[in-house]
Design an enzyme around this catalytic site. Structure first.
Site, PDB file in Angstrom:
ATOM      1  N   TYR A 320       0.836  -1.205   0.000  1.00 53.66           N
ATOM      2  CA  TYR A 320       0.000   0.000   0.000  1.00 53.66           C
ATOM      3  C   TYR A 320       0.872   1.257   0.000  1.00 53.66           C
ATOM      4  O   TYR A 320       0.603   2.225  -0.712  1.00 53.66           O
ATOM      5  CB  TYR A 320      -0.899   0.021   1.242  1.00 53.66           C
ATOM      6  CG  TYR A 320      -2.041  -0.968   1.232  1.00 53.66           C
ATOM      7  CD1 TYR A 320      -3.048  -0.896   0.271  1.00 53.66           C
ATOM      8  CD2 TYR A 320      -2.143  -1.951   2.206  1.00 53.66           C
ATOM      9  CE1 TYR A 320      -4.116  -1.787   0.279  1.00 53.66           C
ATOM     10  CE2 TYR A 320      -3.204  -2.846   2.228  1.00 53.66           C
ATOM     11  CZ  TYR A 320      -4.183  -2.760   1.258  1.00 53.66           C
ATOM     12  OH  TYR A 320      -5.235  -3.640   1.263  1.00 53.66           O
ATOM     13  N   PHE A 323       2.310   2.340  -3.429  1.00 55.61           N
ATOM     14  CA  PHE A 323       1.328   2.925  -4.347  1.00 55.61           C
ATOM     15  C   PHE A 323       0.852   4.304  -3.876  1.00 55.61           C
ATOM     16  O   PHE A 323       0.532   5.169  -4.685  1.00 55.61           O
ATOM     17  CB  PHE A 323       0.137   1.986  -4.525  1.00 55.61           C
ATOM     18  CG  PHE A 323       0.498   0.701  -5.216  1.00 55.61           C
ATOM     19  CD1 PHE A 323       1.275   0.715  -6.363  1.00 55.61           C
ATOM     20  CD2 PHE A 323       0.081  -0.524  -4.726  1.00 55.61           C
ATOM     21  CE1 PHE A 323       1.616  -0.460  -7.015  1.00 55.61           C
ATOM     22  CE2 PHE A 323       0.422  -1.710  -5.375  1.00 55.61           C
ATOM     23  CZ  PHE A 323       1.192  -1.675  -6.521  1.00 55.61           C
ATOM     24  N   LYS A 329      -1.431   9.884  -9.535  1.00 53.51           N
ATOM     25  CA  LYS A 329      -2.696   9.145  -9.537  1.00 53.51           C
ATOM     26  C   LYS A 329      -3.747   9.804  -8.639  1.00 53.51           C
ATOM     27  O   LYS A 329      -4.885  10.049  -9.065  1.00 53.51           O
ATOM     28  CB  LYS A 329      -2.446   7.700  -9.096  1.00 53.51           C
ATOM     29  CG  LYS A 329      -3.720   6.877  -9.031  1.00 53.51           C
ATOM     30  CD  LYS A 329      -3.446   5.392  -8.885  1.00 53.51           C
ATOM     31  CE  LYS A 329      -2.881   5.028  -7.544  1.00 53.51           C
ATOM     32  NZ  LYS A 329      -2.835   3.570  -7.339  1.00 53.51           N
ATOM     33  N   GLU A 388     -13.603  -1.853   2.745  1.00 56.03           N
ATOM     34  CA  GLU A 388     -12.325  -2.551   2.560  1.00 56.03           C
ATOM     35  C   GLU A 388     -12.429  -3.964   3.115  1.00 56.03           C
ATOM     36  O   GLU A 388     -12.873  -4.171   4.248  1.00 56.03           O
ATOM     37  CB  GLU A 388     -11.195  -1.787   3.264  1.00 56.03           C
ATOM     38  CG  GLU A 388      -9.839  -2.466   3.232  1.00 56.03           C
ATOM     39  CD  GLU A 388      -9.376  -2.849   1.837  1.00 56.03           C
ATOM     40  OE1 GLU A 388      -9.020  -4.030   1.633  1.00 56.03           O
ATOM     41  OE2 GLU A 388      -9.397  -1.971   0.945  1.00 56.03           O
ATOM     42  N   MET A 416     -17.062  -5.756  -0.942  1.00 55.61           N
ATOM     43  CA  MET A 416     -18.038  -4.827  -1.536  1.00 55.61           C
ATOM     44  C   MET A 416     -19.170  -5.564  -2.243  1.00 55.61           C
ATOM     45  O   MET A 416     -20.290  -5.053  -2.347  1.00 55.61           O
ATOM     46  CB  MET A 416     -17.331  -3.886  -2.517  1.00 55.61           C
ATOM     47  CG  MET A 416     -16.799  -4.558  -3.772  1.00 55.61           C
ATOM     48  SD  MET A 416     -15.879  -3.446  -4.852  1.00 55.61           S
ATOM     49  CE  MET A 416     -14.292  -3.373  -4.026  1.00 55.61           C
ATOM     50  N   GLU A 431     -10.055   2.074  -7.018  1.00 56.94           N
ATOM     51  CA  GLU A 431      -8.767   1.940  -7.716  1.00 56.94           C
ATOM     52  C   GLU A 431      -8.426   0.452  -7.797  1.00 56.94           C
ATOM     53  O   GLU A 431      -7.505  -0.037  -7.166  1.00 56.94           O
ATOM     54  CB  GLU A 431      -7.659   2.745  -7.031  1.00 56.94           C
ATOM     55  CG  GLU A 431      -7.485   2.521  -5.550  1.00 56.94           C
ATOM     56  CD  GLU A 431      -6.229   3.202  -5.012  1.00 56.94           C
ATOM     57  OE1 GLU A 431      -5.275   3.393  -5.791  1.00 56.94           O
ATOM     58  OE2 GLU A 431      -6.196   3.514  -3.815  1.00 56.94           O
ATOM     59  N   GLU A 440      -7.097  -7.163 -12.461  1.00 58.03           N
ATOM     60  CA  GLU A 440      -7.302  -7.328 -11.017  1.00 58.03           C
ATOM     61  C   GLU A 440      -8.802  -7.392 -10.700  1.00 58.03           C
ATOM     62  O   GLU A 440      -9.227  -7.160  -9.580  1.00 58.03           O
ATOM     63  CB  GLU A 440      -6.594  -6.212 -10.237  1.00 58.03           C
ATOM     64  CG  GLU A 440      -5.069  -6.329 -10.332  1.00 58.03           C
ATOM     65  CD  GLU A 440      -4.316  -5.279  -9.526  1.00 58.03           C
ATOM     66  OE1 GLU A 440      -4.952  -4.602  -8.681  1.00 58.03           O
ATOM     67  OE2 GLU A 440      -3.101  -5.140  -9.722  1.00 58.03           O
TER      68      GLU A 440
END
Length: 633
Positions: A320, A323, A329, A388, A416, A431, A440
Site C-alpha cells: 500500500y 502505491f 494518480k 475494505e 463490496m 482503484e 485485477e
C-alpha cells in the site's frame, strides 16, 4: 568485470597484441580504462594439431597465467579469439585446425577465469562456430560470458562511395544491407538456443543504419559497444568528438548500462587516449536526466513480477505504501471527484445537498483523503463510506477515522460484493485497475457493487481499455524461460502474464485497443468475457517474443490516467506494463502481419486469459482452461 562507480562510464581498451601484459594493464589503468580486451594467444601463432613436426613443437603455447594475479584475470581482462581461426571454412584442414585452436583458447580462458571472451561474427553462416561454443558452455561450469562482436553494418555495406549532398535512395536492396549483420547475430543466437551466457558486443562504425534498425538492436542483449577511434571527429581544440547521430545512439546505450571499448590506433596525437574516455564521461554527464518514472523504476528493469491478486490475497502494508507515494494518480482522482461534485451539486444547493460517496477498496485511505480534499476544493458536502475487505487495512482506516475524519466517514469491513449498503451512492470511487486494466477483476467487483449506486450515479473510473503491442526481447524471453518450476508443466511459465518494467526490448508496432469496460454497466445481461483479434504490420525483419500490455482509463469526463507509451501520464509510477509471453520465438519478415487472438474467460470462480498468434504462423493456444494461470474471484 570492473564496472563504473555510480554513473561513471565503464570502459575498456581493445589491443591487437600485448607484449608485457602487466605493464600494458598498468598503462591502461593510468589512462582511466577499467579493463583490457586482448588476445590470449599470440595473434600470429597458428598452432598445428595434426601434422608433425609442428604438432609436437616444445615450449609453452602462450604466456603463463602467473603474470597476473587471479583477481586481475577475473576482473580486468577480456579474452579475444585469434583472428585466423575460421571454424566454418569449407576447407577441411583449415576447419579442423580452427576447431582445435578454438577449443584450446576457450579452455584456457575458462582456466584463467576470464569474465568475458570476445568472438567475432564475420559472415552469415556460423553453424560450426555456434556448435563449438554451445558444446563448450554445456561441458564446463565456468562463469565466462561470451561477447559476440558484430558490426552494426557489414563492412561492404559502408557507404564510402556516396557523393556528398547526393540524395540517398532507400530501395529494398539498400535496406537489405542494414539487415545483414543482425541476421548473422539472430541465426547464431538461435542455433545456441538463446543461451544466457551469449551476449552482444556491437561495433559502431562511421555509418549508422536507420533509426528503426538501431531500435531493433537495442532490444538485443548488448553488453558492450566498440568505438573505433576512426569514427571520432576533431573539434576546434583538438579533442575527439562524435556526430550528433552517434551521440544519440550513445545516450540510448547509456540507459542499457553498456560497457564501451575504444579500439584502433590513436588518431588525436596531441591528446592522450584518455581524451576519448573524457568525452564519453562528458556525454554521460550531459545525457537526458531520468524522469520520475525512470527514477522510481531503477533496479526493476526487466525484472518479472507476478501480478497482484488483491481480491484473493490481502496486500501487505508496504505494498500500500509504495502505491500511495504516486504523485499523479491521487491528484487525478481528486480532480475527477472535484469535477463530478461540481456537476452534480448546483451552487444554490451546496449547503443542503450531501452527496453519498463510497470508496470501494479503500486500502489505507488515500482515495478517501483525495475525495475529502476534492469536496473541500469544490465547497460541497459529502458523506463517505470506506469499504475494505482486508481486515489489516481496516485497522488503519479506523485510525484515520478516529484521529482525522470523524463522523463524516463510515468504515465498512467486508467484501463490496456482499455488503448490504444502508443507502444508495451518488458516486462510487475505486482503484481496482491492474497493469492490463481489468486483470485485477475491477469489472467483476464493480458489477457486483453497482446495485447500491443510484440510477443517475457516477462511477470513477467510468471506463478503461486495455492495449497490446508485439515486442521483441531476448532478455525477457530468457527471464521467462528461467521461471520454470519443479512440479509444473515445463512450459507453464510461458502461459502466465508478468508485470515488468520493460527496458531491454523493441516494440514492433504501436499498441492497439484490446478490451473495454464501462461502469456502471447498463447491459441487460452482464458478461465480462471478451474476445478480440488484433493485427499489426511489422516494418523490418525481427523476432516476436510476446506482447506488452498497457491500459488507459477515463476517471471522469476529461480526467484520465494512462500507461500507454504514447500517452503515459507524466510522473505516474503506480503501474508497470504487463507481459504476455509466447512459448516459441516467431521470426518475422519485413511486411509481415502479426495476428494475435486474445480471450478473457470466466467460469464463475476464476478469470483467466488465453492467447494465440495466428499469423504469420500459428502458435499453440496459451493457457487453455486457465491451466497455468488464473485470477481468483
Amino acid at each position: 568485470m570492473a564496472a563504473g562507480d555510480g554513473g561513471r562510464v565503464s570502459s575498456g581498451r581493445d589491443v591487437a597484441c600485448v607484449t608485457e601484459v602487466a605493464d600494458t594493464l598498468g598503462a591502461m589503468a593510468n589512462q582511466g580504462f577499467d579493463f583490457l580486451c586482448m588476445p590470449i594467444f599470440h595473434p600470429r601463432f597458428k598452432r598445428e594439431f595434426y601434422k608433425e613436426p609442428a604438432k609436437s613443437r616444445p615450449g609453452p603455447q602462450t604466456r603463463s597465467d602467473l603474470l597476473l594475479s587471479g583477481r586481475d584475470w577475473n576482473t580486468l581482462i577480456v579474452g579475444k579469439l585469434s583472428d585466423w581461426i575460421k571454424t566454418d571454412s569449407e576447407v577441411s584442414r583449415i576447419r579442423k585446425t580452427s576447431e582445435a585452436a578454438m577449443q584450446q583458447e576457450l579452455n584456457f580462458s575458462a582456466y584463467l577465469g576470464l569474465p568475458a571472451f570476445l568472438i567475432p561474427l564475420k559472415q552469415e553462416d556460423n553453424s560450426n562456430l555456434s556448435r563449438l561454443l554451445i558444446n563448450h558452455i554445456h561441458v564446463g561450469h565456468h562463469s565466462t560470458m561470451f561477447w559476440m562482436r558484430v558490426p552494426l553494418m557489414a563492412p561492404n555495406d559502408l557507404r564510402d562511395d556516396l557523393i556528398e549532398n547526393e540524395p540517398i535512395s532507400l530501395s529494398e536492396e539498400d535496406n537489405s544491407g542494414e539487415e545483414r549483420t543482425w541476421i548473422w547475430w539472430h541465426n547464431f543466437r538461435s542455433l545456441c538456443d538463446y543461451n544466457k551466457k551469449i551476449a552482444l558486443a556491437i561495433e559502431i562504425g562511421a555509418d549508422l543504419p536507420s533509426g528503426h534498425v538501431i531500435d531493433r538492436w537495442l532490444g538485443e542483449p548488448i553488453k558492450a559497444a566498440f568505438l573505433p577511434t576512426s569514427i571520432f571527429l576533431t573539434n576546434k581544440k583538438g579533442f575527439p568528438v562524435l556526430t550528433k547521430v552517434h551521440q544519440r545512439l550513445i545516450f540510448k546505450l547509456f540507459k542499457l548500462e553498456v560497457q564501451f571499448v575504444i579500439s584502433g590506433s590513436h588518431h588525436h596525437s596531441e591528446k592522450d587516449l584518455c581524451s576519448y574516455l573524457q568525452y564519453l564521461e562528458y556525454l554521460s554527464q550531459n545525457s537526458p536526466p531520468p524522469n520520475a518514472y525512470e527514477m522510481f523504476a531503477k533496479g526493476y528493469e526487466d525484472y518479472l513480477q507476478s501480478p497482484l491478486q488483491p481480491l484473493m490475497d490481502n496486500l501487505e502494508s508496504q505494498t500500500y505504501e509504495v502505491f500511495e507515494k504516486d504523485p499523479v494518480k491521487y491528484s487525478q482522482y481528486q480532480q475527477a471527484v472535484y469535477k463530478c461534485l461540481l456537476d452534480r451539486v448546483p451552487e444554490e444547493e451546496k449547503e443542503t445537498n450531501i452527496q453519498i460517496l463510497m470508496v470501494l477498496g479503500a486500502g489505507r485511505g488515500p482515495l478517501v483523503n483525495a475525495s475529502l480534499r476534492a469536496a473541500k476544493q469544490a465547497e460541497r458536502k459529502i458523506k463517505v463510506y470506506a469499504v475494505e475487505k482486508n481486515p489489516n487495512a481496516v485497522i488503519t482506516l479506523e485510525g484515520w477515522r478516529y484521529e482525522e475524519w470523524g463522523s463524516q466517514v463510515t468504515v465498512v469491513s467486508g467484501d463490496m460484493r456482499e455488503w448490504k449498503a444502508p443507502e444508495k451512492a451518488d458516486i462510487i470511487v475505486s482503484e481496482l485497475l491492474g497493469s492490463f486494466g481489468d486483470n485485477e477483476l475491477s469489472p467483476e467487483c464493480l458489477d457486483g457493487a453497482q446495485h447500491f449506486l443510484k440510477d443517475d450515479g457516477v462511477s470513477i473510473p467510468g471506463e478503461y481499455t486495455s492495449y497490446l503491442a508485439p515486442i521483441s526481447s531476448s532478455k525477457l524471453y530468457n527471464e521467462v524461460r528461467a521461471c520454470r518450476e519443479k512440479d509444473r508443466d515445463p512450459e507453464a511459465q510461458f502461459e502466465m502474464p508478468y508485470v515488468v518494467r520493460l527496458h531491454n526490448f523493441h516494440q514492433l508496432s504501436d499498441p492497439l485497443p484490446c478490451f473495454t469496460f464501462h461502469h456502471p454497466n447498463k447491459d441487460d445481461v452482464i458478461d465480462n468475457n471478451r474476445y478480440c483479434c488484433l493485427q499489426y504490420r511489422v516494418d523490418l525483419n525481427t523476432v516476436l517474443h510476446g506482447f506488452a500490455g498497457y491500459f488507459n482509463t477515463v476517471l471522469y469526463k476529461d480526467v484520465t490516467l494512462s500507461i500507454c507509451p504514447e500517452s503515459h501520464s507524466p510522473g505516474m509510477f503506480s503501474w508497470f506494463p504487463i507481459l504476455f509471453p509466447i512459448k516459441q520465438p516467431i521470426p518475422m519478415r519485413e511486411g509481415d502481419t502479426v495476428c494475435v487472438r486474445f480471450w478473457r474467460c470466466n467460469n464463475g470462480k476464476k478469470v483467466w486469459y488465453e492467447w494465440a498468434v495466428t499469423s504469420p504462423v500459428c502458435s499453440a493456444i496459451h493457457n487453455p482452461t486457465g491451466r497455468s494461470y488464473t485470477i481468483g474471484l
